[in-house]
Design a protein around this motif. Sequence first.
Motif, PDB file in Angstrom:
ATOM      1  N   GLU A  43       0.851  -1.196   0.000  1.00  0.00           N
ATOM      2  CA  GLU A  43       0.000   0.000   0.000  1.00  0.00           C
ATOM      3  C   GLU A  43       0.881   1.238   0.000  1.00  0.00           C
ATOM      4  O   GLU A  43       1.900   1.298   0.705  1.00  0.00           O
ATOM      5  N   HIS A  49      -3.108   3.822  -2.644  1.00  0.00           N
ATOM      6  CA  HIS A  49      -3.304   2.785  -3.658  1.00  0.00           C
ATOM      7  C   HIS A  49      -2.680   1.485  -3.155  1.00  0.00           C
ATOM      8  O   HIS A  49      -1.565   1.467  -2.645  1.00  0.00           O
ATOM      9  N   ASP A 193     -13.737  -1.536  -2.390  1.00  0.00           N
ATOM     10  CA  ASP A 193     -13.253  -0.356  -1.663  1.00  0.00           C
ATOM     11  C   ASP A 193     -12.150  -0.779  -0.708  1.00  0.00           C
ATOM     12  O   ASP A 193     -12.417  -1.447   0.295  1.00  0.00           O
ATOM     13  N   ALA A 195     -10.708   0.797   1.470  1.00  0.00           N
ATOM     14  CA  ALA A 195     -10.880   1.401   2.793  1.00  0.00           C
ATOM     15  C   ALA A 195     -12.036   0.767   3.556  1.00  0.00           C
ATOM     16  O   ALA A 195     -12.352   1.214   4.666  1.00  0.00           O
ATOM     17  N   PRO A 219      -8.431   3.358  -4.407  1.00  0.00           N
ATOM     18  CA  PRO A 219      -9.319   4.152  -3.552  1.00  0.00           C
ATOM     19  C   PRO A 219     -10.227   5.053  -4.386  1.00  0.00           C
ATOM     20  O   PRO A 219      -9.846   5.498  -5.485  1.00  0.00           O
TER      21      PRO A 219
END
Length: 299
Positions: A43, A49, A193, A195, A219
Amino acid sequence: MPPRPVHEPRRDDCPWCGSKRLRTRLRAPDLRHRRPGTFVVDECLDCAHAFQNPRLTAEGLALYGAEGEERSDRGHLRATARSMLPFPEPESWLDVGTGDASFPAAAKELFAYTAFDGVDPTPRVEWARAAGRLDEAHLGRLTAPEVLSRLRGRYDVVSMLHHLEHIRDPRRELAAALTALRPGGHLLVQLPDPASASAAVLGKWWTSYDQPRHLHLIPPANLRAELEAQGCEIVVTDRRTPHTPHDLATAASLYLNRTRLHRTARPLTALAAVLDHLLAPALRRTRFSNAYQVIARRN
């Protein structure tokens, strides 16, 4: 001749923004097909990303079965198509990575006068055309010059549903999709997603990690910025419609089938599936929503 490698060299920068501030987010085996290997998702600490690192080569993607995945259930696909009802009814619609065209088949129920075409690198797209699910079938990748030259500027809507996470170069794929759109046309994109709170809670058992088949987890902010940079207006960003209630059931199935409890996997997975659907109305309104959707207009 020695066998060709299945991995590219490991990279030390983010493929999205170029930052060298990376952290390892996940290490996981192939939980779904149980083929050998351990895969790493890094990440970017600057743009968030997430990406497979080292990335599979084209030969590696073929080996691990990156193509030919099924879409969601028909009700979910109809809900996705319904999100385009507020816009002018399209004359032509291209579904990218369509597979057996389960999405166009569901969308036809709402857009009876729209011509649906599909593009896919597997022969399933030709089966879908023969079955009457598509008006035109294009075998190959959208970015292939011989495919894109036929499709340039032809469509009012282009959809890419859980497609970009499998693509080696998502930016190039987005540019090709916009090339296929007419001016004023709409691009519909759905993605996992990264997140989502489900990713943090379930870890490697979160189905949207799906290593080694998912190469990128983009994201929402990054996707919106890229589309705007390519000349689009963002019309809708939505986490409710694309949420698919399968996180608990899939995690339970993947976990139980790798333990001594595999004989009880079916009833426990069925119970998890019930919980998924009971919790879905609440979860899709929270950070536990597992996907997002962006609708952009090509200016």
